[in-house]
Design an enzyme around this catalytic site. Sequence first.
Site, short mmCIF file in Angstrom:
data_model
loop_
_atom_site.label_atom_id
_atom_site.label_comp_id
_atom_site.label_asym_id
_atom_site.label_seq_id
_atom_site.Cartn_x
_atom_site.Cartn_y
_atom_site.Cartn_z
N SER A 16 0.83 -1.21 0.00
CA SER A 16 0.00 0.00 0.00
C SER A 16 0.87 1.26 0.00
O SER A 16 0.48 2.29 -0.57
CB SER A 16 -0.98 0.01 1.18
OG SER A 16 -0.33 0.27 2.40
N LYS A 92 13.37 -8.24 4.17
CA LYS A 92 14.72 -8.83 4.09
C LYS A 92 15.76 -7.72 4.19
O LYS A 92 15.46 -6.57 3.85
CB LYS A 92 14.89 -9.56 2.75
CG LYS A 92 13.88 -10.67 2.51
CD LYS A 92 14.19 -11.85 3.37
CE LYS A 92 13.12 -12.93 3.21
NZ LYS A 92 13.31 -14.04 4.14
N ASN A 108 13.63 3.67 3.63
CA ASN A 108 12.67 2.71 4.20
C ASN A 108 11.62 3.50 4.97
O ASN A 108 11.88 4.60 5.45
CB ASN A 108 13.40 1.76 5.16
CG ASN A 108 12.46 0.72 5.77
OD1 ASN A 108 11.57 0.19 5.08
ND2 ASN A 108 12.61 0.42 7.04
N HIS A 110 8.99 2.99 8.29
CA HIS A 110 8.71 2.13 9.44
C HIS A 110 7.54 2.75 10.20
O HIS A 110 7.47 3.98 10.33
CB HIS A 110 9.97 2.05 10.33
CG HIS A 110 9.78 1.14 11.50
ND1 HIS A 110 9.81 -0.23 11.38
CD2 HIS A 110 9.52 1.40 12.81
CE1 HIS A 110 9.60 -0.77 12.56
NE2 HIS A 110 9.41 0.19 13.45
N ASP A 151 15.74 -1.33 10.13
CA ASP A 151 15.15 -0.11 10.72
C ASP A 151 16.21 0.80 11.35
O ASP A 151 16.00 1.39 12.40
CB ASP A 151 14.08 -0.47 11.77
CG ASP A 151 13.00 -1.35 11.19
OD1 ASP A 151 12.68 -1.19 10.00
OD2 ASP A 151 12.48 -2.20 11.93
C1 GAR Z 1 4.11 -0.64 6.61
O1 GAR Z 1 3.36 -0.36 7.76
C2 GAR Z 1 5.57 -0.34 6.84
O2 GAR Z 1 5.78 0.76 7.66
C3 GAR Z 1 6.04 -1.61 7.51
O3 GAR Z 1 5.43 -2.61 6.77
C4 GAR Z 1 4.14 -2.15 6.35
C5 GAR Z 1 3.99 -2.47 4.89
O4 GAR Z 1 2.71 -2.16 4.45
N1 GAR Z 1 7.46 -1.74 7.51
C6 GAR Z 1 8.14 -2.19 8.56
O5 GAR Z 1 7.62 -2.57 9.58
C7 GAR Z 1 9.66 -2.17 8.39
N2 GAR Z 1 10.25 -2.63 9.59
P1 GAR Z 1 2.40 -2.05 2.90
O6 GAR Z 1 2.92 -3.34 2.26
O7 GAR Z 1 0.93 -1.96 2.81
O8 GAR Z 1 3.10 -0.85 2.37
#
Ligand code: GAR
Length: 203
Positions: A16, A92, A108, A110, A151
């Site tokens: 998303s 990854k 990235n 987070h 992160d």
């Molecule tokens: C998001 O909330 C992003 O911040 C998190 O994964 C989700 C992906 O959602 N990332 C982490 O936690 C990185 N450590 P999406 O696939 O709908 O974009």
Amino acid sequence: MRSLLHLGFLASHNGSNMQAIIDACREGRLRAQPAVVISNNSEAGALARARQEGIPTFHLSSRTHPGALDQVICQTLLDHQVQVVCLAGYMKRLGPQTLEAYRGRVLNIHPALLPRFGGEGFYGEAVHKAVLAAGEKESGPTVHLVDEDYDHGPVLAQARIPVLAGDTPQTLAARVLTQEHRLYAETLQRIVTGEMVLEGLVL
Ligand code: GAR
């Protein structure tokens, strides 16, 4: 006129955040062009979304490319003239070759205010559960530069929202995600305009 900034995405799940950036490009809020989408997960929603958008997709994982994944990811990004790499829910670590080729040009997102509530295992609900368990008054997404650790790396932007009484991991996650979608595209546009400078990125 300067050509559009070429973005490469790595995503493991829904995608998303990637979609929000693609939408911002289409609507002219972000002067960039999604060039390629890579996922370690052949079933990732991100791959389906990218196909729908006509963006080249690649399923690259340690299974599809044992011993050569880092090199193949790096080459795929280079082949598509990617200038900035966006991790969007990519679960990854990047390998040394990709990190070296794109040093200072990998972002990235987070879903918490790093440096707290990040690192290995902090994904999805686990992040928001930890924020609630710690009794935090605020949370919100962080956009940061990527290095060898999960992160970790210099923070580029954060958005803060209040944690509400009665919040569950799900309600908090949903409000943070809305902010993620806005913050990621806005941060990229600040890079495009030169307001935010990435070392190693020639515009
Ligand atoms: C998001 O909330 C992003 O911040 C998190 O994964 C989700 C992906 O959602 N990332 C982490 O936690 C990185 N450590 P999406 O696939 O709908 O974009």
